[in-house]
Motif scaffolding. Structure first.
Motif, mmCIF file in Angstrom:
data_model
loop_
_atom_site.group_PDB
_atom_site.id
_atom_site.type_symbol
_atom_site.label_atom_id
_atom_site.label_comp_id
_atom_site.label_asym_id
_atom_site.label_seq_id
_atom_site.Cartn_x
_atom_site.Cartn_y
_atom_site.Cartn_z
ATOM 1 N N ILE A 66 1.840 12.749 2.642
ATOM 2 C CA ILE A 66 3.124 13.488 3.047
ATOM 3 C C ILE A 66 3.826 12.132 3.167
ATOM 4 O O ILE A 66 3.830 11.089 3.419
ATOM 5 C CB ILE A 66 2.997 13.940 4.593
ATOM 6 N N ASN A 67 5.304 12.432 2.549
ATOM 7 C CA ASN A 67 6.293 11.383 2.290
ATOM 8 C C ASN A 67 7.305 11.331 3.412
ATOM 9 O O ASN A 67 7.881 12.513 3.685
ATOM 10 C CB ASN A 67 6.538 11.537 0.912
ATOM 11 N N CYS A 68 8.123 10.176 3.582
ATOM 12 C CA CYS A 68 9.295 10.081 4.384
ATOM 13 C C CYS A 68 10.148 9.112 3.742
ATOM 14 O O CYS A 68 9.722 7.901 3.718
ATOM 15 C CB CYS A 68 8.799 9.851 5.866
ATOM 16 N N SER A 69 11.427 9.362 3.451
ATOM 17 C CA SER A 69 12.373 8.570 3.124
ATOM 18 C C SER A 69 13.337 8.498 3.936
ATOM 19 O O SER A 69 14.078 9.617 4.766
ATOM 20 C CB SER A 69 12.688 8.962 1.727
ATOM 21 N N LYS A 76 12.739 1.651 1.453
ATOM 22 C CA LYS A 76 12.824 2.787 2.620
ATOM 23 C C LYS A 76 11.989 4.066 2.523
ATOM 24 O O LYS A 76 12.598 5.110 2.490
ATOM 25 C CB LYS A 76 14.393 2.967 2.792
ATOM 26 N N HIS A 77 10.690 3.703 2.586
ATOM 27 C CA HIS A 77 9.803 4.902 2.383
ATOM 28 C C HIS A 77 8.498 4.667 2.972
ATOM 29 O O HIS A 77 8.010 3.610 3.028
ATOM 30 C CB HIS A 77 9.540 5.032 0.712
ATOM 31 N N SER A 78 7.818 5.596 3.692
ATOM 32 C CA SER A 78 6.628 5.797 4.175
ATOM 33 C C SER A 78 5.794 6.764 3.692
ATOM 34 O O SER A 78 6.431 8.159 3.497
ATOM 35 C CB SER A 78 6.689 5.598 5.765
ATOM 36 N N SER A 79 4.622 6.783 3.787
ATOM 37 C CA SER A 79 3.558 7.927 3.533
ATOM 38 C C SER A 79 2.558 7.981 4.385
ATOM 39 O O SER A 79 2.119 6.856 4.933
ATOM 40 C CB SER A 79 3.068 7.460 2.062
#
Lengths: 109, 115
Positions: free
Chosen positions: A21-24, A68-71
């Motif tokens: 699951i990704n979060c930007s 600027k991204h988290s997984s």
């Protein structure tokens, strides 16, 4: 205000699959949280990240500050992992705190 | 430990009435947070306290909302007067360390319905 985008919005997987699951987000942050909200509504804080990578059991969270991204990764997924996963990013003040809209994960047996 | 305790779990009230939501944080935790969740807006942080002192209330929507923490084991969120748009689930969370950027432990939430 920070813009936070999560993807995918919905995800259905078979038991045992590896899930990402990704979060930007759009602006600099001081910390990023991954939250899990169960079907009954209860919320559990999974990880707090400001850099690098954290692991807890089958869950792994990574963050790349420059991009600027988290997984959030789930290895060997299980039906009990079915929940909504929410990322939240904070540069500082409560007003500036921004939550993603969540990813609904369903893991089928 | 019993975890974060919230009461009531469900509240139904009529527009214009005063509503008080209560929270007991985990013993020994220094920070307490109030959140609101709606279908339209998702999760929002309303206010947080550190060592019983309000640190940031910039998320409180308007003057009808107020929060207090008279001691380390109790906090209230009050809405006066309540309006239908206040209908939401209100979560309280506590953390052993100061600030938002640390692990938080959430209560079960209070589902508020304002008719």
């Amino acid at each position: 205000k920070n813009e936070v985008e999560q993807s995918p919005q919905n995800l259905t997987a078979q038991e045992g699959e590896f899930i990402t699951i990704n979060c930007s987000y759009s602006v600099g942050i001081s910390a990023l949280h991954w939250l899990q909200q169960h079907p009954g509504g209860g919320i559990v804080s999974l990880f707090m990240l400001s850099s690098g990578k954290k692991k807890h059991g089958r869950l792994i969270a990574t963050i790349n500050i420059q991009e600027k991204h988290s997984s959030l990764h789930i290895t060997a997924s299980h039906p009990r992992d079915s929940a909504v996963y929410i990322c939240a990013v904070g540069p500082g003040s409560a007003r500036q705190l921004t939550f993603g809209s969540g990813t609904q994960l369903t893991v089928l047996p | 430990d019993a975890g974060v305790i919230q009461s009531p779990r469900h509240e139904v009230t009529e527009m214009g009435q005063e509503v008080t939501l209560r929270c007991k944080p985990i013993s020994g935790h220094n920070s307490l947070f109030w959140y609101r969740q709606t279908m339209m807006r998702g999760l929002e942080l309303l206010i947080y306290f550190n060592n019983n002192v309000p640190i940031d209330d910039s998320g409180m929507p308007e003057d009808r909302f107020s929060a207090k923490m008279p001691n380390a084991s109790f906090s209230t969120l009050k809405i006066q007067p309540s309006e239908p748009r206040d209908s939401a689930v209100y979560f309280c969370a506590s953390s052993p360390l100061a600030g938002w950027g640390n692990e938080q432990f959430f209560g079960p939430g209070t589902r508020l319905t304002v008719l």
